[in-house]
Design a protein around this motif. Structure first.
Motif, mmCIF file in Angstrom:
data_model
loop_
_atom_site.group_PDB
_atom_site.id
_atom_site.type_symbol
_atom_site.label_atom_id
_atom_site.label_comp_id
_atom_site.label_asym_id
_atom_site.label_seq_id
_atom_site.Cartn_x
_atom_site.Cartn_y
_atom_site.Cartn_z
ATOM 1 N N ILE A 260 0.693 -1.202 -0.113
ATOM 2 C CA ILE A 260 -0.190 0.084 0.005
ATOM 3 C C ILE A 260 0.767 1.235 0.004
ATOM 4 O O ILE A 260 2.212 1.172 0.286
ATOM 5 C CB ILE A 260 -0.979 0.034 1.321
ATOM 6 N N GLU A 261 0.318 2.260 -0.240
ATOM 7 C CA GLU A 261 0.977 3.666 -0.193
ATOM 8 C C GLU A 261 0.151 4.455 0.687
ATOM 9 O O GLU A 261 -1.221 4.490 0.573
ATOM 10 C CB GLU A 261 0.844 4.285 -1.501
ATOM 11 N N PRO A 262 0.507 5.288 1.533
ATOM 12 C CA PRO A 262 0.221 6.408 2.411
ATOM 13 C C PRO A 262 -0.182 7.618 1.716
ATOM 14 O O PRO A 262 0.268 7.846 0.662
ATOM 15 C CB PRO A 262 0.922 6.568 3.592
ATOM 16 N N ASP A 263 -1.098 8.366 2.178
ATOM 17 C CA ASP A 263 -1.366 9.812 1.709
ATOM 18 C C ASP A 263 -0.152 10.921 2.170
ATOM 19 O O ASP A 263 0.227 11.675 1.626
ATOM 20 C CB ASP A 263 -2.612 10.505 1.847
ATOM 21 N N ILE A 264 -0.051 10.591 3.498
ATOM 22 C CA ILE A 264 1.053 11.332 4.500
ATOM 23 C C ILE A 264 1.912 10.310 5.058
ATOM 24 O O ILE A 264 1.438 9.160 5.775
ATOM 25 C CB ILE A 264 0.350 12.118 5.326
ATOM 26 N N LEU A 265 3.524 10.440 4.919
ATOM 27 C CA LEU A 265 4.200 9.527 5.748
ATOM 28 C C LEU A 265 4.833 10.457 6.931
ATOM 29 O O LEU A 265 5.295 11.387 6.571
ATOM 30 C CB LEU A 265 5.077 8.803 4.889
ATOM 31 N N LEU A 266 5.203 9.818 8.124
ATOM 32 C CA LEU A 266 5.943 10.384 9.201
ATOM 33 C C LEU A 266 7.211 9.655 9.466
ATOM 34 O O LEU A 266 7.233 8.208 9.504
ATOM 35 C CB LEU A 266 4.992 10.248 10.569
ATOM 36 N N THR A 267 8.075 10.274 9.550
ATOM 37 C CA THR A 267 9.408 9.647 9.926
ATOM 38 C C THR A 267 10.254 10.545 10.758
ATOM 39 O O THR A 267 9.872 11.740 11.009
ATOM 40 C CB THR A 267 10.273 9.386 8.687
ATOM 41 N N ALA A 268 10.937 9.954 11.571
ATOM 42 C CA ALA A 268 11.954 10.765 12.767
ATOM 43 C C ALA A 268 12.993 9.535 13.286
ATOM 44 O O ALA A 268 13.249 8.958 12.399
ATOM 45 C CB ALA A 268 11.281 11.094 13.849
ATOM 46 N N LYS A 269 13.084 9.520 14.519
ATOM 47 C CA LYS A 269 13.939 8.727 15.233
ATOM 48 C C LYS A 269 15.004 8.093 14.527
ATOM 49 O O LYS A 269 16.157 8.659 14.387
ATOM 50 C CB LYS A 269 13.131 7.408 15.854
ATOM 51 N N GLY A 270 15.090 6.997 13.949
ATOM 52 C CA GLY A 270 16.421 6.516 13.094
ATOM 53 C C GLY A 270 16.849 7.449 12.111
ATOM 54 O O GLY A 270 17.921 6.923 11.404
ATOM 55 N N MET A 271 16.079 8.349 11.845
ATOM 56 C CA MET A 271 16.194 9.147 10.572
ATOM 57 C C MET A 271 17.761 10.046 10.728
ATOM 58 O O MET A 271 18.417 10.307 9.734
ATOM 59 C CB MET A 271 15.104 10.193 10.289
ATOM 60 N N GLY A 272 17.969 10.422 11.941
ATOM 61 C CA GLY A 272 19.060 11.288 12.136
ATOM 62 C C GLY A 272 20.364 10.860 12.569
ATOM 63 O O GLY A 272 21.367 11.614 12.799
ATOM 64 N N GLY B 16 21.225 9.809 15.279
ATOM 65 C CA GLY B 16 21.488 10.336 16.447
ATOM 66 C C GLY B 16 21.274 11.859 16.664
ATOM 67 O O GLY B 16 21.346 12.505 17.852
ATOM 68 N N MET B 17 20.870 12.380 15.756
ATOM 69 C CA MET B 17 20.600 14.110 15.636
ATOM 70 C C MET B 17 18.964 14.092 15.559
ATOM 71 O O MET B 17 18.398 13.297 15.036
ATOM 72 C CB MET B 17 21.342 14.702 14.608
ATOM 73 N N PRO B 18 18.680 15.305 16.430
ATOM 74 C CA PRO B 18 17.147 15.455 16.216
ATOM 75 C C PRO B 18 16.658 15.811 15.083
ATOM 76 O O PRO B 18 16.747 17.017 14.521
ATOM 77 C CB PRO B 18 16.922 16.470 17.359
ATOM 78 N N ILE B 19 15.697 15.289 14.199
ATOM 79 C CA ILE B 19 14.964 15.400 13.251
ATOM 80 C C ILE B 19 13.808 14.663 13.034
ATOM 81 O O ILE B 19 13.761 13.369 13.386
ATOM 82 C CB ILE B 19 15.997 15.519 11.673
ATOM 83 N N GLY B 20 12.845 15.274 12.214
ATOM 84 C CA GLY B 20 11.453 14.320 12.037
ATOM 85 C C GLY B 20 11.174 14.880 10.505
ATOM 86 O O GLY B 20 11.696 16.007 9.902
ATOM 87 N N ALA B 21 10.016 14.452 10.049
ATOM 88 C CA ALA B 21 9.428 14.815 8.749
ATOM 89 C C ALA B 21 8.171 14.170 8.363
ATOM 90 O O ALA B 21 7.848 13.222 8.930
ATOM 91 C CB ALA B 21 10.526 14.689 7.612
ATOM 92 N N PHE B 22 7.280 15.092 7.951
ATOM 93 C CA PHE B 22 5.828 14.548 7.277
ATOM 94 C C PHE B 22 6.151 14.743 5.777
ATOM 95 O O PHE B 22 6.481 15.700 5.495
ATOM 96 C CB PHE B 22 4.664 15.120 7.782
ATOM 97 N N ILE B 23 5.749 13.712 5.006
ATOM 98 C CA ILE B 23 6.007 13.626 3.430
ATOM 99 C C ILE B 23 4.394 13.417 2.891
ATOM 100 O O ILE B 23 3.907 12.461 3.229
ATOM 101 C CB ILE B 23 6.997 12.616 3.190
ATOM 102 N N ALA B 24 4.188 14.309 1.750
ATOM 103 C CA ALA B 24 2.818 13.982 1.321
ATOM 104 C C ALA B 24 3.007 14.543 -0.163
ATOM 105 O O ALA B 24 4.079 15.132 -0.488
ATOM 106 C CB ALA B 24 2.002 15.004 1.994
ATOM 107 N N PRO B 25 2.173 14.428 -1.116
ATOM 108 C CA PRO B 25 2.102 14.842 -2.325
ATOM 109 C C PRO B 25 2.131 16.275 -2.332
ATOM 110 O O PRO B 25 1.571 17.159 -1.147
ATOM 111 C CB PRO B 25 1.066 14.398 -3.067
ATOM 112 N N GLN B 26 2.539 16.960 -3.599
ATOM 113 C CA GLN B 26 2.832 18.545 -3.659
ATOM 114 C C GLN B 26 1.160 19.155 -3.496
ATOM 115 O O GLN B 26 1.003 20.172 -2.717
ATOM 116 C CB GLN B 26 3.332 18.796 -4.990
#
Length: 399
Positions: free
Chosen positions: A239-251, A253-263
């Motif tokens: 499947i594919e989401p309309d909005i995807l959330l990421t953080a934790k393992g992304m950085g 060890g540095m603090p960062i997150g994101a939400f990703i969606a179509p333009q």
């Protein structure tokens, strides 16, 4: 002069009456070291953060390179800066083509907040649906869609118009209606004790959201960035989401997150009002440089190739009469015991006598959390499992 421990207890805000109080002086790979040099094997990666291990050399190098250029310059999204732009492009290359717009935040809970706002803005609706025993963060909007009343009752009123459904229940999908702005769900439930979607569940959820015009938000804050054996956990479920959330393992060890969606969905923040979502430090260049290096390490060092094999090794080795079940998806594993009363002394024994750092789950306190760095070796897995079994045997007196 006061010691760091004394300063910690005297001036740093606490969130419980029983912090671990484990003092760490340095960390490398899967290990952390105390002031006297005692070594601890980290089996939880800072709760799913250090997917490429502590202080990976390529992450450190990327941070140092960026430090020599600039730090914070301007609030989010005004200046062209290479680190967030290049990271956004690299993230898009890991995703389905329609997920082509990345909004950077400082953390996972901020990513949740932004995604909830975006869903309401895009649909014009107010209803939100999430799962019982889901964990999405501690800020007020994220807490509203977290599925545990124990965590919420002291902070009400929270967001109105939130409804909870049972994860893996096809019948409950009918509670998603044309009033629903978004359904937010962890692709693999983490704090519920690693609950994996049953066959067909996420497909049916995706279909129901499409049918009623609700957006599907997949929370991969804990299970993304390779944790489950694919870069994104949803890749395993078709499947594919309309909005995807990421953080934790992304950085790394540095603090960062994101939400990703179509333009076309993300464009909702441009007008009515303009500047519809703001952050000062989101997309910080140093964090973005670290995240891009982390992404490249996962890809170029082929860390996903043996996640399944390493997970199977944990399952094969962790056998004892006191262990009732082992659940998992990749290197996100829950080892179930009879009760918290049995589990907690095992965790304490493993730390104090074996130098193994583990944890339990917020909404499944009879299960041991295992989420080591993806870089853990087979030998380190053998070492960790032997130590854990010694702790289990000592506590349960079943040697």
């Amino acid at each position: 002069m006061l010691t760091p421990r004394q300063l910690f207890l005297r001036h740093q805000a606490q969130t419980s009456d029983f912090p671990l109080l484990l003092e760490i002086e340095r960390a490398e790979g899967v290990y952390m070291y105390g002031p006297e040099g005692r070594r601890y094997l980290d089996l939880i990666s800072g709760i799913g953060v250090s997917n490429v291990g502590h202080r990976h050399p390529r992450v450190i190098e990327a941070i140092q390179r960026q430090l020599d250029k600039y730090l914070h310059l301007m609030v989010y999204g005004e200046l062209v800066q290479a680190p967030p732009a290049e990271l956004a492009h690299a993230l898009h290359q890991t995703l389905p083509p329609r997920l082509d717009s990345v909004y950077f935040t400082n953390s996972g809970t901020e990513a949740v907040e932004g995604a909830l706002k975006l869903a309401k803005r895009h649909t014009g609706r107010t209803g939100l649906v999430s799962c019982h025993r889901a964990y999405h963060g501690s800020t007020q909007g994220a807490l509203s869609v977290t599925g545990s009343e124990d965590f919420k009752r002291s902070y009400r009123p929270l967001l109105p118009d939130v409804q909870h459904i049972e994860f893996n229940s096809l019948a409950d999908l009918q509670l998603i209606t044309r009033h629903t702005a978004a359904v937010i769900v962890e692709t693999v439930q983490g704090e519920a004790g690693v609950r994996v979607p049953e066959t067909g569940y996420l497909t049916a959820l995706r279909q129901r959201c499409t049918e009623v015009g609700a957006l599907l938000i997949l929370d991969e804050i804990q299970c993304g960035f390779g944790r489950t054996g694919t870069f994104w956990a949803f890749e395993q479920f078709g499947i594919e989401p309309d909005i995807l959330l990421t953080a934790k393992g992304m950085g790394g060890g540095m603090p960062i997150g994101a939400f990703i969606a179509p333009q076309e969905i993300m464009a909702g923040f441009k007008s009515d009002p303009i500047l519809g979502h703001l952050t000062t430090f989101g997309g910080h260049p140093v964090s973005c440089a670290a995240a891009l290096a982390t992404l490249r390490v996962i890809q170029e060092e082929n860390l996903l190739a043996d996640v399944t094999e390493k997970a199977a090794r944990f399952r094969r080795l962790l056998r004892h009469p006191a262990i009732q079940a082992v659940r998992g998806c990749g290197l996100l594993i829950a080892v179930e015991f009879e009760s918290f009363a049995v589990l907690k002394p095992i965790i304490d024994r493993a730390l104090a006598h074996e130098g193994i750092l583990t944890d339990w789950f917020l909404f499944c306190d009879n299960s041991l959390r295992l989420a080591p760095p993806l870089t853990i070796t087979h030998e380190e897995i053998d070492e960790a499992c032997a130590a854990l079994l010694r702790a289990v045997a000592f506590v349960t007196d079943q040697e």
